[in-house]
Design an enzyme around this catalytic site. Structure first.
Site, mmCIF file in Angstrom:
data_model
loop_
_atom_site.group_PDB
_atom_site.id
_atom_site.type_symbol
_atom_site.label_atom_id
_atom_site.label_comp_id
_atom_site.label_asym_id
_atom_site.label_seq_id
_atom_site.Cartn_x
_atom_site.Cartn_y
_atom_site.Cartn_z
ATOM 1 N N CYS A 2 1.004 -0.839 0.428
ATOM 2 C CA CYS A 2 -0.708 0.118 0.408
ATOM 3 C C CYS A 2 0.969 1.335 -0.020
ATOM 4 O O CYS A 2 2.073 1.290 0.683
ATOM 5 C CB CYS A 2 -0.812 -0.409 1.294
ATOM 6 N N ARG A 27 1.928 1.673 -6.248
ATOM 7 C CA ARG A 27 2.351 0.494 -4.638
ATOM 8 C C ARG A 27 0.955 -0.335 -5.068
ATOM 9 O O ARG A 27 1.025 -1.171 -3.700
ATOM 10 C CB ARG A 27 2.257 1.228 -3.739
ATOM 11 N N TRP A 76 -3.539 -2.295 -1.862
ATOM 12 C CA TRP A 76 -3.442 -3.024 -2.762
ATOM 13 C C TRP A 76 -3.488 -4.249 -1.756
ATOM 14 O O TRP A 76 -3.317 -5.025 -0.416
ATOM 15 C CB TRP A 76 -2.017 -4.084 -2.739
ATOM 16 N N ASN A 102 0.108 -0.280 5.956
ATOM 17 C CA ASN A 102 0.708 -1.090 5.193
ATOM 18 C C ASN A 102 1.596 -2.026 5.598
ATOM 19 O O ASN A 102 1.579 -2.023 6.596
ATOM 20 C CB ASN A 102 1.576 -0.098 4.411
ATOM 21 N N GLY A 103 0.989 -3.442 5.391
ATOM 22 C CA GLY A 103 2.251 -4.622 6.204
ATOM 23 C C GLY A 103 0.334 -5.654 6.404
ATOM 24 O O GLY A 103 -0.931 -4.926 6.129
ATOM 25 N N GLU A 486 12.930 -13.332 -18.196
ATOM 26 C CA GLU A 486 12.425 -12.176 -18.065
ATOM 27 C C GLU A 486 11.043 -11.315 -18.988
ATOM 28 O O GLU A 486 10.155 -11.068 -19.099
ATOM 29 C CB GLU A 486 13.752 -11.130 -17.693
ATOM 30 N N LYS A 490 7.863 -10.806 -18.182
ATOM 31 C CA LYS A 490 6.989 -9.236 -18.861
ATOM 32 C C LYS A 490 5.600 -9.687 -19.334
ATOM 33 O O LYS A 490 5.138 -8.890 -18.802
ATOM 34 C CB LYS A 490 7.917 -8.506 -20.093
ATOM 35 N N GLU A 493 2.753 -10.563 -17.067
ATOM 36 C CA GLU A 493 1.877 -9.843 -15.494
ATOM 37 C C GLU A 493 1.419 -8.584 -16.361
ATOM 38 O O GLU A 493 0.982 -7.919 -16.103
ATOM 39 C CB GLU A 493 3.631 -8.937 -14.853
ATOM 40 N N HIS A 509 13.938 -32.194 -23.311
ATOM 41 C CA HIS A 509 15.077 -32.776 -22.088
ATOM 42 C C HIS A 509 12.834 -32.630 -21.782
ATOM 43 O O HIS A 509 11.951 -33.213 -20.660
ATOM 44 C CB HIS A 509 15.502 -32.113 -20.621
ATOM 45 N N LYS A 612 3.876 -2.711 -7.385
ATOM 46 C CA LYS A 612 5.084 -2.139 -7.624
ATOM 47 C C LYS A 612 5.754 -3.379 -6.449
ATOM 48 O O LYS A 612 7.041 -3.828 -7.043
ATOM 49 C CB LYS A 612 4.979 -0.943 -7.859
#
Ligand code: M6R
Length: 617
Positions: A2, A27, A76, A102-103, A486, A490, A493, A509, A612
């Site tokens: 948050c 955030r 969030w 936040n948390g 990466e 990308k 997400e 394999h 983020k």
């Protein structure tokens, strides 16, 4: 996760809170809310599910109630869905107190039970853990009539990670905050003071900031700042000047923050190298804080998550090759739960753009307790992970606002490469001439990367043709492998398309069974001139999948004739040796994912379900 902002000063709190929240929205963006005490001493709160703009559109006459004291939050969701009720602020003391959090308060269920038992009339308005804290502070306030003391008594009962900000209508001109394993920074103004989850919250008002340590309580008034520990004892603090300016976190005419941040990659590398290469040698004064430890280490462990962990994978290849020290790379959240072998001869290097990722912070704390020497590679001043580490190398990528990490990644790799060459020097593993030659290659990268970015339009066109694609595979070998991972991250997400990155040699394999006619596969092709046998091996891998119908999208050195016969599309990059090529090959994949998401009409800066800065475990 948050975003939190607090303000005391003049009668402009609503504007300050909203502009702070706008800069912190990356955030978390499930809901937003503010609480202000108006000039008549009345407390007003407004909170709405959805993005910040929904709250702004729904502020009615709150601007008229503008006062000198306020707190703001962008969420969030963890406990309770993203709706109006669960949005912050939460109220206590019969609506006279507002709190943001936040948390995660781990013992909230137990505290809630106790509150209900002792106060049968109490009514919970939300499903959040945070509301428990608001009600507890309210009860303590009634007993103490002192907001800082009430918060101090409350945090003594909380388990978990939290940043809390509270205000009370009976104490206008005061905001009190507390933090444990969750970020909070002070901004010092002239007749006004600020609190924020990070400096972005207030950088447009002041460049003067103060760090707040773990388990500390801060009280801001317009003309004073007081910091104590959780026992109420005063503590010393460190002021620093914010290196970013406010315009750095503006979109500045770009269609998205992500597009802007990709365009800033050459500068992010150049600034990270600036002043750290002198006369063909690495100068990392930051490492002085480690004393002689670098001479004694026998192992390096790199910790990070997501994109940051991929930069660590590249660092492993570089440090082992150049400095001949064994390097392990671990996802932070896996590290501390498996009783890892770490001791005083281990250098634990954490890598984090935000410097707040909870998984990484906890892994660093574990390493500290195990006696390791700790170094942080971080992009954010005043963040928690550098504070908990023996030393820090700051990357100078500037603020990264888009949720998807881009310029921070290349800056992290540049910082790691400086570290690798420094270690090679300290340990005599490379000659001065070899180090100087590699540093020249590193310094050439910003210009080379600028030429890669010129292909943005062509990559956008490619992405535009692929909006119906259901799955994309990414292949790379050696240093190309983290780039493949990466590229896949990308695409997942941002464009919500299934994507997998594989080591090219691993395909046969098992994963080669995924290849069917038309399956798009990005392949990161190493330079044909690199002095190793990687190139022919990757060409063989391309042939294997092409024979089975794959559509090959190759990122290859300009003029690589061996690729042309087999590739449907080639995105050319300049010549670079194996370890440096990733810094050129990654941008096309970032652009591809961003443009594909944009072509699908998705929000590239704020993808669904993400935040983020991941400050919960
Ligand atoms: O702030 P950090 O670098 O510690 O963040 C680590 C990851 O959460 C982050 O890189 C994440 O994977 C990004 N969304 C990737 O684009």
């Amino acid at each position: 996760m948050c975003g939190i902002v607090g303000y005391v000063g003049s009668d402009k709190s609503v504007e300050v809170l909203l502009s702070g929240l706008r800069r912190l929205e990356y955030r978390g963006y499930d809901s937003a809310g503010i609480a202000v005490i108006d000039p008549h001493g009345e407390l007003h709160t407004r909170k709405r599910a959805g993005k910040l703009q929904t709250l702004i559109d729904d502020l009615d006459g709150l601007a008229l109630a503008n006062g000198a004291t306020g707190i703001g939050h962008t969420r969030w969701a963890t406990h309770g869905g993203p709706n109006d009720q669960n949005a912050h602020p939460h109220l206590g003391d019969d609506g006279k107190l507002a709190l943001i959090h936040n948390g995660i308060i781990e013992n909230f269920a137990e505290l809630k039970r106790e509150l209900l038992e002792n106060n049968p009339d109490i009514v919970f308005a939300s499903e959040t853990d945070s509301e428990v804290a608001a009600l507890l502070v309210g009860i303590e306030y009634r007993a103490t009539k002192n907001l800082a003391e009430a918060l101090r008594r409350t945090v003594a009962r909380l388990h978990g990670a939290f940043t809390l900000l509270v205000l009370h209508k009976d104490e206008p001109g005061v905001v009190v905050g507390a933090r444990r394993n969750s970020p909070l920074v002070i901004g010092l103004g002239d007749g006004e003071n600020f609190l924020g989850s990070d400096v972005a919250a207030f950088v447009e008002h002041t460049r003067r900031a103060v760090e707040i340590g773990q388990d500390q309580i801060v009280t801001i008034r317009p003309d004073s700042v007081t910091i104590t520990d959780f026992d109420g004892a005063p503590v010393a603090s460190r002021e620093f000047e914010i290196a970013w300016d406010a315009s750095a976190s503006e979109k500045g005419g770009w269609s998205s923050f992500m597009a802007k941040e990709i365009s800033e990659e050459p500068e992010a590398i150049a600034k990270t190298l600036l002043g750290r290469i002198v006369d063909g040698e690495v100068r990392l004064h930051e490492l002085d804080a480690l004393g002689d430890a670098l001479n004694d280490i026998d192992r390096v462990v790199i910790l990070g998550c997501g994109t940051a962990a991929y930069s660590g994978m590249l660092a492993k290849y570089a440090i082992e090759k150049w400095a001949r020290i064994p390097v392990d790379v671990e996802l932070s959240h896996e590290f501390r739960y498996r009783d890892p072998i770490v001791n005083s001869r281990t250098l634990v290097v954490s890598v984090s753009q935000s410097g707040e990722t909870m998984d990484t912070l906890m892994a660093v704390k574990y390493a500290v307790q195990a006696g390791a020497r700790t170094l942080a590679i971080c992009n954010t001043q005043g963040a928690t992970i550098p504070r908990e580490s023996d030393a820090v190398i700051y990357t100078h990528a500037g603020p990264e606002v888009a949720v998807a990490s881009t310029k921070a990644f290349v800056a992290q790799v540049a910082a790691f490469y400086l570290l690798g060459l420094h270690l090679a020097d300290v340990r005599g593993a490379l000659s001065k001439a070899e180090i100087s030659g590699l540093l020249e290659e590193l310094q050439a990268l910003p210009d080379q990367l600028s030429t890669v970015l010129e292909q943005h339009e062509a990559i956008k066109q490619l992405a535009g043709w692929m909006t119906d694609t259901r799955a994309v595979l990414f292949l790379g070998r050696h240093a190309g492998y983290p780039v493949a991972l990466e590229g896949a991250l990308k695409l997942k997400e941002l464009a919500y398309i299934h994507a997998e990155g594989f080591a090219a040699g691993e395909l046969k394999h098992g994963p080669i069974a995924l290849i069917e006619a038309g399956q798009p596969v990005f392949v990161v092709v190493p330079s044909p001139r690199a002095q190793d046998s990687l190139h022919p091996k990757v060409i063989s891998n391309i042939q294997e999948i092409r024979a089975r119908g794959a559509r090959i999208l190759a990122i290859a050195e300009q003029g690589d004739a061996a690729v042309l016969p087999y590739a449907d599309v080639v995105i050319p990059i300049p010549l670079a040796s194996t370890l440096f090529e990733p810094l050129l090959a990654v941008a096309p994949l970032q652009i591809f994912a961003m443009e594909l998401a944009a072509a699908k009409g998705l929000d590239v800066d704020q993808p669904r379900n993400l935040a983020k800065s991941v400050t919960v475990e």
